[in-house]
Write a protein that holds these residues in place. Structure first.
Motif, short mmCIF file in Angstrom:
data_model
loop_
_atom_site.label_atom_id
_atom_site.label_comp_id
_atom_site.label_asym_id
_atom_site.label_seq_id
_atom_site.Cartn_x
_atom_site.Cartn_y
_atom_site.Cartn_z
N ARG A 1 10.65 2.60 22.62
CA ARG A 1 11.97 2.82 22.02
C ARG A 1 12.48 1.51 21.44
NH1 ARG A 1 17.40 5.53 24.46
NH2 ARG A 1 18.05 6.29 22.43
N ARG A 2 12.88 1.56 20.17
CA ARG A 2 13.39 0.35 19.53
C ARG A 2 14.74 -0.04 20.11
NH1 ARG A 2 10.85 -1.10 14.99
NH2 ARG A 2 12.71 -1.84 13.90
N LYS A 3 14.94 -1.33 20.17
CA LYS A 3 16.21 -1.85 20.70
C LYS A 3 17.38 -1.42 19.81
CE LYS A 3 14.58 -5.91 23.14
NZ LYS A 3 14.44 -7.37 23.13
N TRP B 1 12.34 6.13 18.67
CA TRP B 1 11.04 5.91 19.31
C TRP B 1 10.01 5.63 18.23
CZ3 TRP B 1 10.25 5.71 24.58
CH2 TRP B 1 11.37 6.05 25.36
N GLU B 2 8.98 4.85 18.57
CA GLU B 2 8.00 4.45 17.57
C GLU B 2 6.65 4.19 18.22
OE1 GLU B 2 9.02 0.54 16.01
OE2 GLU B 2 8.49 -0.38 17.91
N PHE B 3 5.68 3.96 17.36
CA PHE B 3 4.40 3.45 17.82
C PHE B 3 4.52 1.93 17.72
CE2 PHE B 3 3.69 7.71 16.22
CZ PHE B 3 3.11 8.27 17.34
N PRO B 4 4.34 1.25 18.84
CA PRO B 4 4.67 -0.18 18.87
C PRO B 4 3.89 -1.00 17.85
CG PRO B 4 3.63 0.54 20.92
CD PRO B 4 3.88 1.75 20.13
N GLY B 5 4.53 -2.04 17.36
CA GLY B 5 3.92 -2.90 16.35
C GLY B 5 5.00 -3.68 15.64
N GLY B 6 4.65 -4.21 14.48
CA GLY B 6 5.64 -4.97 13.74
C GLY B 6 5.11 -5.52 12.44
N LYS B 7 5.90 -6.39 11.85
CA LYS B 7 5.62 -6.88 10.50
C LYS B 7 4.51 -7.93 10.48
CE LYS B 7 10.51 -6.36 9.69
NZ LYS B 7 11.38 -7.02 10.67
N ARG C 1 -1.00 -9.42 18.09
CA ARG C 1 0.14 -10.28 18.43
C ARG C 1 1.35 -9.44 18.84
NH1 ARG C 1 4.21 -11.15 15.54
NH2 ARG C 1 3.24 -10.64 13.54
N GLU C 2 1.64 -8.42 18.06
CA GLU C 2 2.82 -7.61 18.35
C GLU C 2 2.70 -6.88 19.69
OE1 GLU C 2 5.69 -7.36 16.83
OE2 GLU C 2 5.34 -8.29 14.88
N LEU C 3 1.51 -6.37 19.99
CA LEU C 3 1.37 -5.62 21.24
C LEU C 3 1.43 -6.55 22.44
CD1 LEU C 3 -1.28 -2.90 20.27
CD2 LEU C 3 1.23 -2.79 20.19
N GLU D 1 3.29 -9.40 22.38
CA GLU D 1 4.70 -9.81 22.45
C GLU D 1 5.60 -8.69 22.97
OE1 GLU D 1 4.66 -12.76 18.49
OE2 GLU D 1 5.84 -10.92 18.46
N GLU D 2 5.35 -7.49 22.50
CA GLU D 2 6.28 -6.39 22.82
C GLU D 2 5.96 -5.70 24.14
OE1 GLU D 2 6.51 -3.74 19.43
OE2 GLU D 2 7.48 -5.25 18.18
N LEU D 3 4.66 -5.67 24.50
CA LEU D 3 4.24 -4.85 25.65
C LEU D 3 3.40 -5.57 26.69
CD1 LEU D 3 3.08 -1.75 23.55
CD2 LEU D 3 5.24 -1.93 24.80
MG LIG Z 1 8.21 -4.24 16.36
#
Ligand SMILES: [Mg+2]
Ligand SMILES: Nc1nc2c([nH]c(=O)n2[C@H]2C[C@H](O)[C@@H](COP(=O)(O)OP(=O)(O)OP(=O)(O)O)O2)c(=O)[nH]1
Length: 133
Positions: A21-23, A32-38, A51-53, A55-57
């Motif tokens: 879930r996005r902040k 809600w999303e599939f985790p990741g980023g730019k 990197r994103e997974l 950092e985020e998880l």
């Molecule tokens: Mg992200």
């Protein structure tokens, strides 16, 4: 408009998928999303995803498999989402840089609010067009 490249993980385990879930207060906050980023300059999409997974998880993944690319125009930005199918190699997912995480079956995803851009991927998971390797 500039196209923002995003890498996102379809993280599979025993038929369920990890969703985050996005902040609040960010673009699509609370969705809600599939985790990741730019993707950052100088990074490949796979490096970005790793990197994103992390950092985020707080997880490390095995080799990700490219699976669907979705370009979507939101009123405020254009994103190109590169979805990768992957599995956790080390770690247990914790909500480090997201509001909440859940493991869900595709047929449960309709109960969670996802961004419009994610709908083709959710449909593909539900229709079991995905190979489990
Ligand atoms: Mg992200
Ligand atoms: N990660 C992810 N982003 C998605 C999905 N669907 C969707 O429309 N998006 C959009 C939301 C954002 O505009 C963009 C991804 O950006 P992000 O906010 O995750 O980027 P980031 O992790 O690098 O975060 P930040 O450093 O910019 O705060 O893509 C999805 O399933 N996963």
């Amino acid at each position: 408009m500039e196209v923002i490249e995003v890498a996102a993980g379809i993280i599979a385990h025993e038929g369920r998928y990890l969703i985050a879930r996005r902040k609040a207060g960010v673009h699509l906050g609370g969705f809600w999303e599939f985790p990741g980023g730019k993707r950052e300059a100088g990074e490949t999409l796979e490096e970005c995803l790793r990197r994103e997974l992390w950092e985020e998880l707080n997880i490390r993944i095995g080799t990700p498999t490219p699976f669907q690319i979705v370009r979507h125009e939101y009123p405020e930005k254009v994103v190109e989402l590169h979805f990768f199918w992957c599995r956790i190699e080390t770690g247990t997912a914790v909500a480090l840089d997201c509001a909440e995480v859940r493991w869900v079956y595709p047929n449960e995803m309709a109960a969670f609010e996802f961004p419009q851009a994610d709908q083709p991927v959710i449909a593909a998971l539900r229709e079991k067009k995905v190979s489990f390797r």
